[in-house]
Design an enzyme around this catalytic site. Sequence first.
Site, PDB file in Angstrom:
ATOM      1  N   ASN A   1       0.851  -1.181   0.000  1.00  0.00           N
ATOM      2  CA  ASN A   1       0.000   0.000   0.000  1.00  0.00           C
ATOM      3  C   ASN A   1       0.890   1.234   0.000  1.00  0.00           C
ATOM      4  OD1 ASN A   1       0.541   0.769   2.875  1.00  0.00           O
ATOM      5  ND2 ASN A   1      -0.449  -1.217   3.241  1.00  0.00           N
TER       6      ASN A   1
ATOM      7  N   ASP B   1      -3.896  -6.626   4.583  1.00  0.00           N
ATOM      8  CA  ASP B   1      -4.909  -7.549   5.107  1.00  0.00           C
ATOM      9  C   ASP B   1      -4.719  -8.960   4.572  1.00  0.00           C
ATOM     10  OD1 ASP B   1      -6.233  -5.635   6.661  1.00  0.00           O
ATOM     11  OD2 ASP B   1      -7.388  -4.933   4.934  1.00  0.00           O
TER      12      ASP B   1
ATOM     13  N   ASP C   1      -4.202 -10.576  12.472  1.00  0.00           N
ATOM     14  CA  ASP C   1      -4.695  -9.279  12.929  1.00  0.00           C
ATOM     15  C   ASP C   1      -3.909  -8.904  14.182  1.00  0.00           C
ATOM     16  OD1 ASP C   1      -6.155  -7.135  14.070  1.00  0.00           O
ATOM     17  OD2 ASP C   1      -7.973  -7.798  13.036  1.00  0.00           O
ATOM     18  N   ILE C   2      -2.907  -8.054  14.019  1.00  0.00           N
ATOM     19  CA  ILE C   2      -1.998  -7.739  15.123  1.00  0.00           C
ATOM     20  C   ILE C   2      -2.714  -6.972  16.220  1.00  0.00           C
ATOM     21  CG2 ILE C   2       0.164  -6.592  15.735  1.00  0.00           C
ATOM     22  CD1 ILE C   2       1.078  -7.022  12.835  1.00  0.00           C
TER      23      ILE C   2
ATOM     24  N   PHE D   1      -4.815   2.460  14.476  1.00  0.00           N
ATOM     25  CA  PHE D   1      -5.078   3.474  13.452  1.00  0.00           C
ATOM     26  C   PHE D   1      -6.046   2.899  12.429  1.00  0.00           C
ATOM     27  CE2 PHE D   1      -2.081   6.104  15.333  1.00  0.00           C
ATOM     28  CZ  PHE D   1      -1.908   7.287  14.620  1.00  0.00           C
TER      29      PHE D   1
ATOM     30  N   LYS E   1     -14.404  -0.468  14.466  1.00  0.00           N
ATOM     31  CA  LYS E   1     -13.095  -1.102  14.642  1.00  0.00           C
ATOM     32  C   LYS E   1     -12.701  -1.100  16.111  1.00  0.00           C
ATOM     33  CE  LYS E   1      -8.404  -1.056  12.752  1.00  0.00           C
ATOM     34  NZ  LYS E   1      -7.512  -0.476  11.706  1.00  0.00           N
TER      35      LYS E   1
END
Length: 410
Positions: free
Chosen positions: A220, A288, A317-318, A335, A349
């Site tokens: 990204n 992801d 998923d950390i 974030f 979230k």
Amino acid sequence: MSRILLIVGGGIAAYKACEIIRLLRKGGHSVRCVLTEGGSHFVTPMTLAALSEQEVHTTLWDLKDEAEMGHIQLSRQADLVLVAPATADLLARMAGGLANDLATTLLLATDKPVLAAPAMNVRMWQHPATQRNVAQLRADGVRIMAPDEGAMACGEFGPGRLPEPTAIVAEVERQLGLAPAPADAVGQIAAPGARLAGKHVLVTAGPTHEPIDPVRYIANRSSGKQGFAIAGALAALGARVTLVAGPVSLPTPPGVSRIDVETAREMHAAVDAALPADAAVLVAAVADWRSDGAAEQKIKKDGTGTLPDLRLVENPDILAGLGRGSQRPRLLIGFAAETENVVPHAQAKLARKGADWIVANDVSGDVMGGEANAVHLVSAAAVETWEHMPKQAVADRLAARIADALENVS
């Protein structure tokens, strides 16, 4: 009565030295001034002499003074040496141990506490060279006040303004043991032993790269700038900071311990290995998904128009893992980079991941890779919308909020 030696550096903020002298004198302190060549372009020796009622010193080559080793006497007779404004140039010469004028010579010769109040353009303050110099000075025992944030004479906005004279004088008295540190002194002093001293904060930053073959990868546009700025701001408040960084080429902030990774799974392992931590700020834009089995050789076109079979699997998923884990930090911050419905997505979230705060921003423009950000700080109790500001200013404000939270969490 304490004796203050005030070194006035060059810069438009030099005019505030007059108010600093007035307030120090009002508080019962004696002030003697050293005016640098740059400072003399903004204030005159006569003005400083009239306010301090003391001789003003301007040169290392004064025959009368130096016949008696005046710079040594000046450096030793004071109870504290105050540098205000401390310009980028003056900080650099102090950090380098130069002695090429009266100010730097007496700073090198003094055995008394030194307090510096920086003032410069926001980009100059944020430049890696300035931050290296500040880190070196802290390590040498110099107290460095955090500059104020706001509009500057050059027309830019951000951290770099000289702290207000009242704040400088209050810090002088704290350093002399004449006043206690206030409970709300957010970022006023940027030295080891500050608000986050003894705290370990874990920060992730940058993208991850998920290989497809030896040449290509899924990624990204994250530059890592916001996460690196946050790591540096936390270190400036005295925290021990572990920065787990994806593949970016940014310099390591002063005082930060850096671990470089490439993939989401490597970042996950590095985060787990860095625990326990008092707080974790997961800024990294972790991919992801990853390719289910990267090709060992470059995938080639065969000219038939047949597309490669690219199968994706979900990455760990950390943030959620930390939220559910046995070593969950006392303060867990994630974030959320969104392109629509920014606040609702962030609120969802927050609940889904088990975080304390989500810092949400709209990345549909040039935020990724840019120098500024506009964020929402989302908690279970409220949503705070912060104005558009440089990423360093976002980092400084968030670091101060983290310090507030850790002071109030048992």
